[in-house]
Design an enzyme around this catalytic site. Structure first.
Site, mmCIF file in Angstrom:
data_model
loop_
_atom_site.group_PDB
_atom_site.id
_atom_site.type_symbol
_atom_site.label_atom_id
_atom_site.label_comp_id
_atom_site.label_asym_id
_atom_site.label_seq_id
_atom_site.Cartn_x
_atom_site.Cartn_y
_atom_site.Cartn_z
ATOM 1 N N CYS A 77 52.244 69.538 48.006
ATOM 2 C CA CYS A 77 51.585 68.443 47.486
ATOM 3 C C CYS A 77 52.328 67.886 46.159
ATOM 4 C CB CYS A 77 50.089 68.927 47.143
ATOM 5 S SG CYS A 77 49.248 69.774 48.609
ATOM 6 N N HIS A 113 46.671 66.141 40.600
ATOM 7 C CA HIS A 113 47.915 67.056 40.816
ATOM 8 C C HIS A 113 49.312 66.842 40.390
ATOM 9 C CE1 HIS A 113 48.881 70.646 43.708
ATOM 10 N NE2 HIS A 113 48.645 70.973 42.397
#
Length: 466
Positions: free
Chosen positions: A59, A114
């Site tokens: 990610c 993130h």
């Protein structure tokens, strides 16, 4: 012509990013195993890229490359562990949102960030986004969520998280319908934890073909697809459809694994590998884009396009130049998307492992049709029990943390690496036949190029002092 009129003619950008989704999760590509009518229709109406690559097989590094146009190592975002700050996007980086905001665009991100938590300097509002609704870590409970609304936190109110993000995206479109906007809608579906209302799971369970884990994932994707359908309808209602560049992709390939009924291994177009490794199944991801005012639709484009290419490509589509002080790894692929013939960079690189990067594990290079792979060393992909516990606590007990963990990395014994592999993707897209023994000179040349690239990006990363 007034500045306002001039700005209004610039296209809007709606960039939708799913989490851990592969080509095989589209019902159009899996013969109806899943149910994604909105995405299937987008694919028919727009452009589908057949050789589109994420910036990383996981990610945070992948998202860093997407939003900066640079390889993730350069940006400092090398891993997913926000508790150690390994996901932090260096403060020296300029984001796509920074540039578009400076040119008069309204900018927003809704969903998963993130790229830095536990420090306001890494907050999306400090990285070019006027508006943020979402969470800053790697995952979030779909029912027991805690969301950041521009620095103010709100706790779960009974709604399913995917629906919250859809609703917030529609509100953003309505607020900014009269000005150019960049909305980055970053759904966390179908990432862990596997949670979705049971009515979404039931149709897949009744087929009797899948584990419950796969049924949950297909249900999560179905719910997200329905939300995307609502967003597409809103664009039509607001008369924004024609001049909005709409993109849909995933940050990396699908997550496979698990045991028994919670196994998530499923059809992914027969690509080798999955999330976490640099085989095609981990880094080759869907990309659907539609811009009626700028592209002819109903087409497949076979040229290789990488996440780093979207920064310059989208700026070019908006009639904007890349700021001179930014050194990009990406290239403007707008002419390719518009059907023109153009020479472009055909060499691309990937590498990822846990903690400090190690060249000999889980690295790859593409040079035209040829792909070199340094296979993963399993010991380099493990998270320590303490870091795994911290990662979970950050999601459910965030008030216990006010800084990242600065302890030394866990000690690891790394065995000798396996031999490099070589594949010809034009003849072998599923990476079934290793040609390294037949082309030792090519392997040696590509290994040297991969090593030079790694040394360069790592040298830049080591200059980050934050």
């Amino acid at each position: 012509m007034s500045k306002k009129v001039s700005l209004r003619k610039r296209p809007n950008i709606l960039f939708i990013l799913a989490d851990d989704m592969g080509y095989g999760d589209f019902s159009l590509f899996n013969k109806g195993l899943s149910h994604t009518p909105a995405l299937d229709q987008l694919t028919r109406e727009g452009i589908c890229l057949t050789q589109h690559y994420a910036g990383s097989p996981v990610c945070a590094p992948s998202r860093a490359s997407l939003i900066t146009g640079r390889y993730p190592h350069r940006t400092g975002a090398i891993d997913t562990l926000e508790g150690r700050g390994l996901d932090r996007l260096s403060l020296k980086e300029v984001t796509l949102a920074d540039v578009l905001k400076s040119e008069g665009y309204a900018t927003g991100i809704i969903g998963k960030w993130h790229l830095g938590a536990l420090d306001p300097r890494y907050h999306p509002n400090a990285r070019g986004f006027d508006e943020f609704v979402g969470f800053r870590g790697g995952w979030q409970d779909y029912y027991r969520w805690r969301l950041d609304y521009n620095g103010v936190f709100r706790k779960a109110d009974g709604r399913y998280l995917t629906d919250v993000f859809t609703e917030e995206a529609i509100k953003f479109l309505r607020r900014h319908k009269d000005e150019p906007f960049f909305l980055h809608l970053t759904y966390n579906a179908p990432h862990f934890p596997l949670q979705v209302p049971e009515e979404e799971v039931k149709p897949f369970l009744e087929k009797g073909k899948f584990t419950r884990g796969v049924c949950l994932i297909y249900g999560m994707i179905q719910r997200m697809d329905r939300g995307i359908g609502h967003i597409l309808e809103e664009l039509r209602t607001l008369k924004l459809e024609k001049n909005t560049i709409l993109l849909f992709t995933s940050d990396n390939g699908p997550q496979f694994g698990g045991e028994g009924q919670m196994c998530t291994t499923r059809f992914n177009y027969d690509f080798r590998g999955c999330k976490g490794n640099v085989y095609e199944g981990g880094i080759r991801v869907p990309m659907i884009l539609r811009w009626p005012d700028g592209f002819d639709g109903g087409r497949y484009v076979d040229e290789m396009i990488h996440f780093v290419d979207w920064f310059p490509t989208l700026l070019a589509a908006c009639g904007l130049k890349v700021p001179k002080n930014i050194k990009l790894d990406g290239q403007n692929m707008l002419p390719i998307l518009q059907g023109e013939k153009k020479k472009y960079q055909k060499k691309r690189f990937w590498q990822w492992n846990r903690y400090t990067p190690i060249l000999t594990s889980n690295a790859a290079m593409r040079d035209g049709d040829w792909k070199l792979v340094r296979p993963p060393i399993p010991e380099t992909l493990l998270v320590s029990p303490a870091d795994a516990d911290m990662d979970r606590a950050l999601k459910y007990e965030p008030e216990k943390f006010n800084d990242i963990c600065r302890d030394p990395e866990p000690e690891r014994k790394i065995p000798s690496p396996p031999a490099a592999q070589l594949f010809n993707l034009a003849e072998d897209p599923f990476e079934e036949k290793d040609l390294a023994p037949e082309y030792p000179d090519k392997v040696e040349r590509m290994l040297r190029e991969l090593e030079r690239w790694f040394e360069e990006v790592e040298r830049e990363r080591r200059t980050i002092k934050e």
